[in-house]
Design an enzyme around this catalytic site. Structure first.
Site, mmCIF file in Angstrom:
data_model
loop_
_atom_site.group_PDB
_atom_site.id
_atom_site.type_symbol
_atom_site.label_atom_id
_atom_site.label_comp_id
_atom_site.label_asym_id
_atom_site.label_seq_id
_atom_site.Cartn_x
_atom_site.Cartn_y
_atom_site.Cartn_z
ATOM 1 N N ASP A 271 58.653 -32.928 2.582
ATOM 2 C CA ASP A 271 59.574 -32.399 1.575
ATOM 3 C C ASP A 271 59.206 -30.777 1.462
ATOM 4 O OD1 ASP A 271 61.495 -32.289 -0.627
ATOM 5 O OD2 ASP A 271 60.339 -33.653 -1.793
ATOM 6 N N HIS B 165 62.321 -40.375 -2.276
ATOM 7 C CA HIS B 165 61.697 -40.730 -3.702
ATOM 8 C C HIS B 165 61.888 -42.031 -4.220
ATOM 9 C CE1 HIS B 165 60.965 -36.350 -3.241
ATOM 10 N NE2 HIS B 165 62.336 -35.834 -3.471
HETATM 11 ZN ZN LIG Z 1 63.670 -33.211 -0.914
#
Ligand SMILES: [Zn+2]
Length: 452
Positions: free
Chosen positions: A319, A268
C-alpha cells in the site's frame, strides 16, 4: 538456461528434499525431487514460490517516514493524506519512475515477485492530462521492466471527493478523470504493459467516495474480465459517510449493488459487521489486506477469524510502502489479530504452522486478485521463485513449514538470499542486481523533492 538445486523446496505436493529445477524460456521445464546437485547447478538451501504484492502506490515510497511527527491535534488518516497530496503534486514522470524503481527493488529483495500497482497519479502537476494520457502508467511499466518485477497494472478511476459526487478538491487534480479520459487511460495502459512478460491489466475505481454507482459500472466494464480493485471500509468516518449517503455500509453496498465475484478485490475491508464478513467471504472476492499501512494509519483491525472461518480469501499488499516487506506484511497481519484477540497463532488451523497458513493464503489470494498465472515450483509454471538463506540464524536446522515461520516471524527480508523472475535472477546475495544505480537515481530525486 539455469538449473537450480534446492535442499528443501515448497512444491504443490508439499515440501520436497533435493529438488532440481530447470529454468528455460521463463518457465520451469523440469522439476525433479530426490536428485543430488550436479556440476554447474546453482545450489540454494530453501526455495519457495514468489509472493504477489496485491496493492501498492509506488510513488508514496518517496514520503515514507515523513509523516511520523504529531500534528497540533490528534493525528489521523486524513492529516496523513494531506502530506501525501503535497508530496504527490510535485513529482515529474521521470521522478515517479525513479521512486517506483526504488520501491520495486525493495519488493524483490523482500521476496515479492509481482506487484498490483493501484495507479492514480495520472496527470501533470497542474492537473492537465499529459499528451500521452498514460504517460505516468508508462513510467510504472518502465520501472517494472527495469527491475524485473512482474506488473499487474490497475489504472484508477477517481472522479469525486466524497460520496454522492462531491466536486474534487485542488489537491486531487492529478488524479481526477472523467469517463472518456479514463477509457483512454485504460486503453493506453493496456498498450503500456503488452511487452512485459506475464503482465495483467485490471481497473480500480478508487473508492465509493471517488466514484458514483454509474461510474463504478462504467469502470468495471472497461476491465474486460480482468481484476477490479476498490478501497473499501478503511476508516470509520468513511463507513459513517457511506451510511449517510446510501443507508448502507461500504462492503454491504458493494455486496448488494456491485455483484462481487472472484474478479473483485476489496482493499482493506477493515470495518465490517459479522454479516458483511460472512457474505464477503462467500462472494469469492479477495480481501486485499495491507497490515503495515493499516497499522501506520491507525485504520483498525480486519475481522480475520470470522472471514477465514467462512472460507474468505485474502492476500497482502504494501500500500503506502512506508515499509516494504513480504514477511513484514504477513507477520503484522497475524500480530494485529493476536493483539485484538489476546491469543497466539490466530490464522492457522489447529496444529498447523501459522507461517505456512499466511504464506499459502497470500500466494493464492494475491494471484487470484491480480488475475495472474500463479507462481509454483512445478513443470510449466512461471519461473518466479525465492531462495531463503539456510544459514540465517532464524532458519538454522529448520525443516519444512518451520522455515516459513522462521522467515516470517524471526528473520524478515534479511533471510531472502536470491530471487528469480521469469527465469532471470534479479536478486543475488540479498541485493538486487541494479540496486546501486536505482538507489543513486532515487537519491537525486529525493534531493529535489525535499528541497522544493
Ligand atoms: Zn491504497
Amino acid at each position: 538456461m539455469t538449473v537450480l538445486h534446492a535442499a528443501q523446496a515448497l512444491t504443490p505436493a508439499g515440501w520436497q528434499a533435493d529438488l532440481r529445477l530447470t529454468l528455460e524460456a521463463g518457465r520451469f521445464s523440469s522439476v525433479e525431487a530426490g536428485r543430488p546437485p550436479e556440476p554447474g547447478d546453482t545450489s540454494v538451501a530453501v526455495l519457495v514460490p514468489g509472493l504477489p504484492n496485491l496493492h501498492s502506490h509506488a510513488f508514496q515510497r518517496g514520503m515514507a517516514g515523513l509523516a511520523e511527527r504529531r500534528g497540533p491535534a490528534s493525528d489521523t488518516f486524513w492529516t496523513w493524506r494531506e502530506t501525501m497530496y503535497r508530496f504527490a503534486l510535485r513529482m515529474t514522470p521521470d521522478e515517479a519512475e525513479a521512486v517506483a524503481a526504488q520501491a520495486y527493488v525493495e519488493m524483490l529483495e523482500s521476496g515479492f515477485t509481482r506487484v498490483g500497482e493501484f495507479h492514480y497519479l495520472h496527470h501533470s502537476p497542474d492537473g492537465r492530462p499529459y499528451g500521452h494520457v498514460a504517460e505516468m502508467a508508462e513510467r510504472i511499466a518502465a520501472a517494472a521492466a527495469l527491475t524485473g518485477l512482474r506488473l499487474s497494472l490497475l489504472p484508477v478511476l477517481y472522479r469525486w471527493s466524497n460520496f454522492g459526487g462531491a466536486a474534487p478538491n485542488e489537491g486531487q487534480r492529478r488524479f481526477v478523470s472523467d469517463l472518456d479520459l479514463f477509457a483512454r487511460l485504460v486503453e493506453e495502459s493496456r498498450a503500456a504493459v503488452t511487452d512485459l512478460p506475464g503482465a495483467t491489466l485490471g481497473v480500480a475505481p478508487h473508492s465509493l467516495r471517488a466514484v458514483t454507482p454509474d461510474d463504478l459500472s462504467a469502470a468495471v466494464a472497461l476491465a474486460e474480465g480482468g481484476p477490479v480493485h476498490i478501497h473499501a471500509a478503511e476508516q470509520v468516518r468513511e463507513v459513517e459517510e457511506c451510511e449517510a449517503w446510501s443507508g448502507a455500509r461500504p462492503v454491504q453496498w458493494l455486496l448488494d449493488e456491485a455483484g462481487l465475484d472472484p474478479r473483485w478485490c476489496l482493499i482493506h475491508a477493515t470495518h465490517m459487521t459479522p454479516d458483511e464478513t460472512v457474505r464477503f467471504a462467500a462472494s469469492g472476492a479477495v480481501a486485499g489486506l495491507c497490515p503495515v499501512t493499516e497499522a501506520s494509519l491507525g485504520d483498525g483491525i480486519f475481522p480475520a477469524p470470522g472471514f477465514v472461518a467462512a472460507g474468505g480469501r485474502y492476500g497482502v499488499g504494501t500500500d503506502s510502502n512506508v515499509l516494504v516487506g513480504a514477511a513484514d506484511e504477513l507477520r503484522q497481519l497475524e500480530y494485529a489479530q493476536r493483539l485484538g484477540q489476546r491469543q497466539r497463532n490466530v490464522l492457522a488451523a489447529p496444529g498447523a504452522s501459522t507461517g505456512r497458513a499466511l504464506f499459502d493464503a497470500g500466494l493464492a489470494g494475491g494471484t487470484q486478485a491480480l488475475g495472474a498465472e500463479g507462481a509454483k515450483l512445478a513443470v510449466g509454471a512461471p519461473a518466479d521463485c525465492v531462495a531463503l538463506a539456510g544459514a540465517d540464524p532464524a532458519l538454522i536446522e529448520r525443516q519444512g513449514d518451520a522455515l516459513l515461520d522462521g522467515w516470517i516471524f524471526a528473520a524478515g527480508s534479511r533471510a531472502v538470499d536470491a530471487v528469480w523472475v521469469a527465469g532471470r535472477q534479479v536478486v543475488a546475495g540479498g541485493r538486487h542486481v541494479a540496486r546501486e544505480a536505482v538507489a543513486a537515481r532515487y537519491a537525486g530525486v529525493l534531493r529535489r523533492l525535499m528541497a522544493a
